[in-house]
Motif scaffolding. Structure first.
Motif, PDB file in Angstrom:
ATOM      1  N   UNK A  11       7.266 -32.416 -26.148  1.00 37.36           N
ATOM      2  CA  UNK A  11       7.481 -33.868 -26.220  1.00 37.36           C
ATOM      3  C   UNK A  11       7.742 -34.309 -27.664  1.00 37.36           C
ATOM      4  N   UNK A  12       6.958 -33.781 -28.587  1.00 35.43           N
ATOM      5  CA  UNK A  12       7.136 -34.158 -29.992  1.00 35.43           C
ATOM      6  C   UNK A  12       8.460 -33.637 -30.536  1.00 35.43           C
ATOM      7  N   UNK A  13       8.828 -32.395 -30.142  1.00 34.39           N
ATOM      8  CA  UNK A  13      10.103 -31.837 -30.604  1.00 34.39           C
ATOM      9  C   UNK A  13      11.271 -32.666 -30.092  1.00 34.39           C
ATOM     10  N   UNK A  14      11.217 -33.094 -28.824  1.00 34.66           N
ATOM     11  CA  UNK A  14      12.290 -33.921 -28.283  1.00 34.66           C
ATOM     12  C   UNK A  14      12.340 -35.287 -28.969  1.00 34.66           C
ATOM     13  N   UNK A  15      11.171 -35.844 -29.275  1.00 33.10           N
ATOM     14  CA  UNK A  15      11.156 -37.139 -29.966  1.00 33.10           C
ATOM     15  C   UNK A  15      11.794 -37.019 -31.353  1.00 33.10           C
ATOM     16  N   UNK A  16      11.405 -35.979 -32.082  1.00 29.57           N
ATOM     17  CA  UNK A  16      11.949 -35.788 -33.429  1.00 29.57           C
ATOM     18  C   UNK A  16      13.451 -35.549 -33.364  1.00 29.57           C
ATOM     19  N   UNK A  17      13.888 -34.752 -32.387  1.00 34.30           N
ATOM     20  CA  UNK A  17      15.313 -34.472 -32.265  1.00 34.30           C
ATOM     21  C   UNK A  17      16.096 -35.746 -31.940  1.00 34.30           C
ATOM     22  N   UNK A  36      10.495 -35.821 -22.141  1.00 33.26           N
ATOM     23  CA  UNK A  36      11.551 -36.649 -22.720  1.00 33.26           C
ATOM     24  C   UNK A  36      11.131 -37.256 -24.050  1.00 33.26           C
ATOM     25  N   UNK A  37      12.045 -37.205 -25.025  1.00 33.02           N
ATOM     26  CA  UNK A  37      11.882 -37.920 -26.285  1.00 33.02           C
ATOM     27  C   UNK A  37      13.032 -38.895 -26.453  1.00 33.02           C
ATOM     28  N   UNK A  38      12.783 -40.041 -27.082  1.00 30.75           N
ATOM     29  CA  UNK A  38      13.828 -41.051 -27.194  1.00 30.75           C
ATOM     30  C   UNK A  38      13.695 -41.816 -28.510  1.00 30.75           C
ATOM     31  N   UNK A  39      14.844 -42.324 -28.991  1.00 32.84           N
ATOM     32  CA  UNK A  39      14.874 -43.099 -30.233  1.00 32.84           C
ATOM     33  C   UNK A  39      16.095 -44.019 -30.197  1.00 32.84           C
ATOM     34  N   UNK A  40      15.989 -45.238 -30.767  1.00 31.93           N
ATOM     35  CA  UNK A  40      17.118 -46.167 -30.756  1.00 31.93           C
ATOM     36  C   UNK A  40      18.059 -45.948 -31.937  1.00 31.93           C
ATOM     37  N   UNK A  41      19.348 -46.263 -31.722  1.00 30.54           N
ATOM     38  CA  UNK A  41      20.326 -46.353 -32.810  1.00 30.54           C
ATOM     39  C   UNK A  41      20.282 -47.815 -33.257  1.00 30.54           C
ATOM     40  N   UNK A  42      19.578 -48.084 -34.346  1.00 27.20           N
ATOM     41  CA  UNK A  42      19.233 -49.466 -34.696  1.00 27.20           C
ATOM     42  C   UNK A  42      20.440 -50.349 -34.953  1.00 27.20           C
ATOM     43  N   UNK A 102      21.945 -50.865 -31.206  1.00 27.32           N
ATOM     44  CA  UNK A 102      21.075 -51.021 -30.061  1.00 27.32           C
ATOM     45  C   UNK A 102      21.192 -49.960 -28.997  1.00 27.32           C
ATOM     46  N   UNK A 103      21.923 -48.884 -29.252  1.00 24.29           N
ATOM     47  CA  UNK A 103      21.998 -47.790 -28.287  1.00 24.29           C
ATOM     48  C   UNK A 103      20.689 -47.000 -28.313  1.00 24.29           C
ATOM     49  N   UNK A 104      20.556 -46.110 -27.337  1.00 22.86           N
ATOM     50  CA  UNK A 104      19.386 -45.257 -27.279  1.00 22.86           C
ATOM     51  C   UNK A 104      19.775 -43.801 -27.067  1.00 22.86           C
ATOM     52  N   UNK A 105      19.126 -42.894 -27.809  1.00 20.23           N
ATOM     53  CA  UNK A 105      19.346 -41.450 -27.659  1.00 20.23           C
ATOM     54  C   UNK A 105      18.141 -40.865 -26.928  1.00 20.23           C
ATOM     55  N   UNK A 106      18.392 -40.140 -25.823  1.00 20.05           N
ATOM     56  CA  UNK A 106      17.331 -39.546 -25.013  1.00 20.05           C
ATOM     57  C   UNK A 106      17.544 -38.035 -24.943  1.00 20.05           C
ATOM     58  N   UNK A 107      16.521 -37.259 -25.327  1.00 19.14           N
ATOM     59  CA  UNK A 107      16.562 -35.796 -25.284  1.00 19.14           C
ATOM     60  C   UNK A 107      15.538 -35.321 -24.252  1.00 19.14           C
ATOM     61  N   UNK A 120       3.309 -19.871 -43.704  1.00 19.07           N
ATOM     62  CA  UNK A 120       3.348 -20.794 -42.566  1.00 19.07           C
ATOM     63  C   UNK A 120       4.741 -21.399 -42.408  1.00 19.07           C
ATOM     64  N   UNK A 121       5.070 -21.663 -41.173  1.00 17.35           N
ATOM     65  CA  UNK A 121       6.233 -22.501 -40.868  1.00 17.35           C
ATOM     66  C   UNK A 121       5.715 -23.799 -40.272  1.00 17.35           C
ATOM     67  N   UNK A 122       5.932 -24.915 -41.011  1.00 18.03           N
ATOM     68  CA  UNK A 122       5.430 -26.198 -40.544  1.00 18.03           C
ATOM     69  C   UNK A 122       6.270 -26.751 -39.408  1.00 18.03           C
ATOM     70  N   UNK A 123       7.538 -26.384 -39.356  1.00 16.42           N
ATOM     71  CA  UNK A 123       8.450 -26.913 -38.359  1.00 16.42           C
ATOM     72  C   UNK A 123       9.817 -27.103 -38.977  1.00 16.42           C
TER      73      UNK A 123
END
Length: 522
Positions: free
Chosen positions: A42-48, A249-255, A258-263, A433-436
């Motif tokens: 979930x976090x990976x999809x949100x970040x992407x 699902x992760x999602x973020x707006x294109x400010x 007003x579009x939205x990107x959903x992964x 370490x690999x943080x991400x």
């Protein structure tokens, strides 16, 4: 009323305790790993989604700047069709960002267009995009609409004014949503290849980009991720898509628009590896448990107190003291000794399997380095013991360009190359370490800052002058600090290392930056 004999009582008790305890451990291990994998996905999809939304926003910002520059050139040549056409043709071909570029007078007449194959020059536009831009008379990005050639499109426009401030018309650049366009380049190379996919919606929930081109233009209702991203929210959630598939699902707006990107990634795919691992654990654990139970049945007719003691110890099967408890049983006859040995072997095997799960839980699968969770456990232990150490925050320079230019497979090789160089230049006691993403940490115990800077410089030099496996030039920037410092926690030390890394990035990359020296005032 006849009472159950001791042999059957001990057998039933042993059977129940061993089976329930092993099952509980197995179920708890599965649930823990399952929840961790789902939260991580979930976090990976949100970040992407956030990264792609940011890239899309940057594209529209750049496009508006291009149109603003060209629009300022149009007023002096407004009555020169050939020069107008030359400018719109240059604008379209310069970056290949736009499917079409037109110049429209205030009365709606198209006085220049590219490509010429559209045959729009000299015609009058009555499109929704024309009316939106004419009404706005300022830099504008239209809502999706059907254009003159039946293209579902958006139009990026910039008004044109003469020297006296009179509105002459506007310069418009069109992007055709149901044909190959710049959005496909920005969004098309999704980093999953396992049933995951990415899509983009406008402010009305209409699909702007989708892996299935036939669905572009569809309006999606009742999807909580779409409702949230249209409202300007960034986040992640678990849901069922329009086909009933369970998705993470992760999602973020294109400010800017007003579009939205959903992964999205299927939940079953996320948990597939865990299920295989748990089956493998069961394959090892179940036969040993069955052998233990058969052994108990075999000797249950002969044992009394020693067997009771062994059966009683199984009530604490999952605790760290179980092995010690079994070892204290006085197996004064051969059968009891054999059962004691079998139980100790079963305990050892089960703990080994759980240890294997824990190891995979703290290891990054791509590079083999310690992951963020493992790093936090180590740092917590070091902080509690006041262990002195230095931190190297390492970040690959221009890693996004590697992925964009060569693909994510090449990017994975670069990440593995960096991990290999870190191992080569580190000691056995160092924690890598690999943080991400492209971010790494080297934790150097009992290492002062000046020595850590030397290690960082050797790593930077090795990356700069060592060719990566796929021949892609790779450099790194490194921020360095040490701990403990007066009044500073480990978390603050990591933040200082990140700040030093950002300074290295800001000074041109491919360099090492230490934390600023501590200053005191008298």
């Amino acid at each position: 009323m006849p009472r159950i004999d001791l042999r059957r009582l001990i057998l039933l008790l042993s059977l129940a305790v061993v089976t329930l305890t092993a099952g509980n451990l197995f179920f708890a291990s599965y649930q823990t790993q399952r929840n961790f994998l789902m939260a991580q996905t979930l976090e990976a999809n949100r970040i992407y989604a956030v990264k792609l939304a940011s890239s899309t926003d940057d594209f529209f910002k750049s496009s508006q700047q291009q149109l603003a520059f060209s629009a300022n050139l149009l007023a002096p040549i407004w009555d020169q069709p050939e020069q107008l056409w030359q400018e719109v043709h240059r604008l379209r071909r310069q970056t290949n960002s736009f499917n079409s570029v037109i110049v429209i007078r205030a009365d709606g007449k198209i006085i220049a267009s590219s490509p010429l194959s559209m045959n729009l020059t000299g015609t009058f536009s009555n499109s929704e995009g024309y009316h939106q831009a004419s009404k706005a008379r300022q830099p504008f990005i239209s809502s999706p609409y059907v254009g003159a050639n039946n293209h579902l499109m958006i139009q990026i426009t910039h008004p044109v004014f003469d020297d006296h401030g009179n509105y002459l018309g506007y310069l418009g650049a069109g992007i055709y949503l149901n044909e190959p366009n710049i959005l496909h380049s920005l969004l098309g190379e999704h980093y999953y290849r396992d049933g995951s996919y990415l899509y983009v919606v406008d402010t009305k929930g209409q699909l702007i980009y989708h892996q299935d081109p036939t669905r572009i233009g569809d309006v999606i209702k009742g999807n909580p991720a779409i409702d949230a991203v249209i409202a300007g929210e960034t986040g992640s959630l678990r849901l069922h898509n329009s086909k009933g598939i369970d998705m993470l699902t992760g999602y973020a707006p294109v400010n800017r628009i007003g579009w939205g990107v959903i992964s999205q990634r299927p939940t079953d795919i996320t948990l597939e590896g865990l299920q295989r691992l748990m089956l493998e654990v069961a394959g090892y654990a179940v036969p040993l448990l069955l052998l233990s139970l058969l052994g108990i049945w075999w000797i249950s007719t002969l044992i009394t107190r020693p067997l009771w003691q062994l059966a009683n110890s199984t009530q604490h099967w999952g605790s760290s003291s179980a092995a010690q408890s079994v070892s204290k049983v006085r197996a004064w006859y051969y059968e009891a000794a054999q059962l004691k040995f079998a139980m100790q072997k079963a305990l050892m095997s089960l703990h080994q399997q759980l240890g294997r799960l824990n190891l995979e839980n703290v290891t990054d699968s791509l590079t083999g380095l310690t992951n963020r969770r493992g790093m936090q456990l180590i740092l917590k232990d070091w902080e509690s013991h006041r262990q002195q150490f230095s931190v190297l925050a390492v970040d690959i320079d221009h890693f996004k360009q590697v992925n964009d230019s060569y693909g994510h497979s090449a990017g994975d090789l670069v990440l593995q190359h960096v991990a290999q160089q870190m191992r080569r230049l580190s000691r056995e006691s160092d924690v890598l370490c690999r943080q991400g993403g492209e971010e790494f940490l080297m934790l150097l115990p009992a290492t002062p800052l000046n020595q850590a800077l030397q290690v960082a410089e050797r790593l930077r030099g090795a990356m700069a002058y060592t060719e990566s496996p796929n021949g892609i030039p790779v450099t790194v920037s490194v921020g360095v600090t040490d701990w403990p410092r007066e009044g500073e926690t480990v978390a603050q030390a990591l933040k200082e290392a990140d700040l030093a890394l950002y300074r290295a990035k800001g000074k041109g990359r491919n360099r090492v930056e230490p934390v600023p020296p501590t200053t005191t005032t008298g």
